[in-house]
Design an enzyme around this catalytic site. Sequence first.
Site, PDB file in Angstrom:
ATOM      1  N   GLY A   1       0.776  -1.240   0.000  1.00  0.00           N
ATOM      2  CA  GLY A   1       0.000   0.000   0.000  1.00  0.00           C
ATOM      3  C   GLY A   1       0.801   1.280   0.000  1.00  0.00           C
ATOM      4  O   GLY A   1       0.301   2.321   0.433  1.00  0.00           O
ATOM      5  N   SER A   2       2.023   1.248  -0.515  1.00  0.00           N
ATOM      6  CA  SER A   2       2.807   2.490  -0.514  1.00  0.00           C
ATOM      7  C   SER A   2       2.254   3.499  -1.528  1.00  0.00           C
ATOM      8  O   SER A   2       2.315   4.713  -1.295  1.00  0.00           O
ATOM      9  CB  SER A   2       4.291   2.220  -0.757  1.00  0.00           C
ATOM     10  N   ASN A   3       1.687   3.010  -2.631  1.00  0.00           N
ATOM     11  CA  ASN A   3       1.050   3.946  -3.566  1.00  0.00           C
ATOM     12  C   ASN A   3      -0.238   4.517  -2.982  1.00  0.00           C
ATOM     13  O   ASN A   3      -0.520   5.704  -3.139  1.00  0.00           O
ATOM     14  CB  ASN A   3       0.784   3.262  -4.911  1.00  0.00           C
TER      15      ASN A   3
ATOM     16  N   ARG B   1      -4.848  -9.105  -9.006  1.00  0.00           N
ATOM     17  CA  ARG B   1      -5.776 -10.020  -9.681  1.00  0.00           C
ATOM     18  C   ARG B   1      -6.166  -9.462 -11.050  1.00  0.00           C
ATOM     19  O   ARG B   1      -6.580  -8.299 -11.151  1.00  0.00           O
ATOM     20  CB  ARG B   1      -7.062 -10.195  -8.851  1.00  0.00           C
TER      21      ARG B   1
ATOM     22  N   HIS C   1       1.659   0.493 -13.364  1.00  0.00           N
ATOM     23  CA  HIS C   1       2.402  -0.714 -13.715  1.00  0.00           C
ATOM     24  C   HIS C   1       3.901  -0.395 -13.630  1.00  0.00           C
ATOM     25  O   HIS C   1       4.341   0.627 -14.145  1.00  0.00           O
ATOM     26  CB  HIS C   1       2.016  -1.156 -15.131  1.00  0.00           C
TER      27      HIS C   1
ATOM     28  N   ASP D   1      -2.529  -4.663 -19.123  1.00  0.00           N
ATOM     29  CA  ASP D   1      -1.429  -3.705 -19.270  1.00  0.00           C
ATOM     30  C   ASP D   1      -1.367  -3.052 -20.650  1.00  0.00           C
ATOM     31  O   ASP D   1      -0.291  -2.629 -21.089  1.00  0.00           O
ATOM     32  CB  ASP D   1      -0.074  -4.364 -18.944  1.00  0.00           C
TER      33      ASP D   1
HETATM   34  N1  NHR Z   1      -7.078  -6.414 -15.412  1.00  0.00           N
HETATM   35  C1  NHR Z   1      -7.287  -6.064 -16.687  1.00  0.00           C
HETATM   36  N2  NHR Z   1      -8.346  -6.579 -17.292  1.00  0.00           N
HETATM   37  N3  NHR Z   1      -6.471  -5.216 -17.366  1.00  0.00           N
HETATM   38  C2  NHR Z   1      -5.394  -4.701 -16.755  1.00  0.00           C
HETATM   39  O1  NHR Z   1      -4.606  -3.881 -17.440  1.00  0.00           O
HETATM   40  C3  NHR Z   1      -5.103  -5.042 -15.411  1.00  0.00           C
HETATM   41  C4  NHR Z   1      -5.987  -5.910 -14.760  1.00  0.00           C
HETATM   42  C5  NHR Z   1      -5.760  -6.308 -13.424  1.00  0.00           C
HETATM   43  C6  NHR Z   1      -4.634  -5.873 -12.774  1.00  0.00           C
HETATM   44  C7  NHR Z   1      -2.456  -4.718 -12.729  1.00  0.00           C
HETATM   45  C8  NHR Z   1      -1.335  -5.555 -13.363  1.00  0.00           C
HETATM   46  C9  NHR Z   1       0.015  -4.882 -13.373  1.00  0.00           C
HETATM   47  O2  NHR Z   1       0.117  -3.660 -13.294  1.00  0.00           O
HETATM   48  C10 NHR Z   1      -3.729  -5.044 -13.436  1.00  0.00           C
HETATM   49  C11 NHR Z   1      -3.967  -4.601 -14.738  1.00  0.00           C
HETATM   50  C12 NHR Z   1      -1.899  -8.955 -11.830  1.00  0.00           C
HETATM   51  C13 NHR Z   1      -1.412  -9.801 -12.811  1.00  0.00           C
HETATM   52  C14 NHR Z   1      -1.485 -11.310 -12.649  1.00  0.00           C
HETATM   53  O3  NHR Z   1      -0.939 -12.051 -13.449  1.00  0.00           O
HETATM   54  C15 NHR Z   1      -0.889  -9.244 -13.957  1.00  0.00           C
HETATM   55  C16 NHR Z   1      -0.866  -7.871 -14.111  1.00  0.00           C
HETATM   56  C17 NHR Z   1      -1.365  -7.024 -13.121  1.00  0.00           C
HETATM   57  C18 NHR Z   1      -1.875  -7.583 -11.979  1.00  0.00           C
HETATM   58  N4  NHR Z   1      -2.182 -11.826 -11.602  1.00  0.00           N
HETATM   59  C19 NHR Z   1      -2.390 -13.235 -11.333  1.00  0.00           C
HETATM   60  C20 NHR Z   1      -3.824 -13.670 -11.693  1.00  0.00           C
HETATM   61  O4  NHR Z   1      -3.948 -14.853 -12.055  1.00  0.00           O
HETATM   62  C21 NHR Z   1      -2.229 -13.542  -9.853  1.00  0.00           C
HETATM   63  C22 NHR Z   1      -0.871 -13.191  -9.340  1.00  0.00           C
HETATM   64  C23 NHR Z   1      -0.802 -13.178  -7.821  1.00  0.00           C
HETATM   65  O5  NHR Z   1      -1.841 -13.361  -7.148  1.00  0.00           O
HETATM   66  O6  NHR Z   1       0.312 -12.949  -7.311  1.00  0.00           O
HETATM   67  O7  NHR Z   1      -4.759 -12.870 -11.572  1.00  0.00           O
HETATM   68  O8  NHR Z   1       1.039  -5.593 -13.541  1.00  0.00           O
HETATM   69  C1  GAR Z   2       4.115  -1.208  -7.142  1.00  0.00           C
HETATM   70  O1  GAR Z   2       5.455  -1.211  -7.574  1.00  0.00           O
HETATM   71  C2  GAR Z   2       3.183  -1.334  -8.319  1.00  0.00           C
HETATM   72  O2  GAR Z   2       3.640  -0.644  -9.462  1.00  0.00           O
HETATM   73  C3  GAR Z   2       3.227  -2.814  -8.558  1.00  0.00           C
HETATM   74  O3  GAR Z   2       3.262  -3.415  -7.293  1.00  0.00           O
HETATM   75  C4  GAR Z   2       3.809  -2.496  -6.344  1.00  0.00           C
HETATM   76  C5  GAR Z   2       2.780  -2.237  -5.275  1.00  0.00           C
HETATM   77  O4  GAR Z   2       3.359  -1.550  -4.223  1.00  0.00           O
HETATM   78  N1  GAR Z   2       2.081  -3.264  -9.269  1.00  0.00           N
HETATM   79  C6  GAR Z   2       2.061  -4.422  -9.893  1.00  0.00           C
HETATM   80  O5  GAR Z   2       3.038  -5.129 -10.018  1.00  0.00           O
HETATM   81  C7  GAR Z   2       0.719  -4.810 -10.465  1.00  0.00           C
HETATM   82  N2  GAR Z   2       0.804  -6.102 -10.993  1.00  0.00           N
HETATM   83  P1  GAR Z   2       2.474  -0.851  -3.110  1.00  0.00           P
HETATM   84  O6  GAR Z   2       1.496  -1.881  -2.600  1.00  0.00           O
HETATM   85  O7  GAR Z   2       3.463  -0.466  -2.056  1.00  0.00           O
HETATM   86  O8  GAR Z   2       1.780   0.336  -3.748  1.00  0.00           O
END
Ligand code: NHR
Ligand code: GAR
Length: 222
Positions: A16-18, A95, A113, A149
């Site tokens: 939660g730093s963001n 997620r 991201h 993304d």
């Molecule tokens: N959902 C959609 N439809 N589009 C995006 O652009 C999204 C999104 C959900 C989250 C954040 C994202 C990132 O910034 C985000 C963007 C999770 C995963 C992932 O693979 C990938 C990208 C991002 C967030 N999650 C796994 C899953 O099966 C679980 C991984 C875990 O629990 O550690 O959902 O990178």
């Molecule tokens: C941040 O670096 C954010 O960009 C990244 O996770 C960290 C969350 O930090 N997001 C992802 O990788 C999304 N898949 P925070 O909880 O301290 O804000």
Amino acid sequence: MAVVKTRCVILISGRGSNLSAILKATQSPDYPAVIAGVVANRAEAAGLQLARDAGIPVSVVPNGDYADRPSYDLALQTAVDAYAPNLVVLAGFMRILTPAFVAHYAGRMMNIHPSLLPAFTGLRTHERALDAGVRLHGCTVHFVTAELDHGPIIAQAAVSVHDGDDVASLAARVLKVEHQLYPMAVRWFAEGRLHIDGARVRVDGITHDTLPLISPVLESFL
Ligand code: NHR
Ligand code: GAR
């Protein structure tokens, strides 16, 4: 005259730093947004306590409790909509969201991201940037679309990669600019200055005050 502020709901999975950086911004009286609620998919998310300490209502919707992604996302949507948000902010939310959830918040959901998109979509971005040998890395704030993304890019901040970097040192350098970039992007949205134009986002009245944020030359001042 009373000014109506943009209501943000912030979705988190961890530290939660963001969230903290946006919370700090909202504490300034002239900031045009407030955090109406924080929703996490994990009860252990440390960011929940930060929100509680600030008196912000929180909800937990554990993904493990739901049979599939569509039913999870419906429960998540109910929790988010209970706070009547104008803007949904993904801040380390881990997620992937269904097309139906994304469609419900079309044009009013953003994500940060930890890479300079379109490079390094998905997970482990810092490790992959180091493996690729890039000299510039950073973060991207984008509108969320169904394709992971790939939504229209609102803002990016670059940092340089140092010869001695490991994942931890590089992640820390990127995180510092995330904390500057995300409150700025939320402010732009709240000021009604963002316009999605196909793949691109136009920002009304951008000034040279904000441009240096995207330059690694300025890192020494951060
Ligand atoms: N959902 C959609 N439809 N589009 C995006 O652009 C999204 C999104 C959900 C989250 C954040 C994202 C990132 O910034 C985000 C963007 C999770 C995963 C992932 O693979 C990938 C990208 C991002 C967030 N999650 C796994 C899953 O099966 C679980 C991984 C875990 O629990 O550690 O959902 O990178
Ligand atoms: C941040 O670096 C954010 O960009 C990244 O996770 C960290 C969350 O930090 N997001 C992802 O990788 C999304 N898949 P925070 O909880 O301290 O804000």
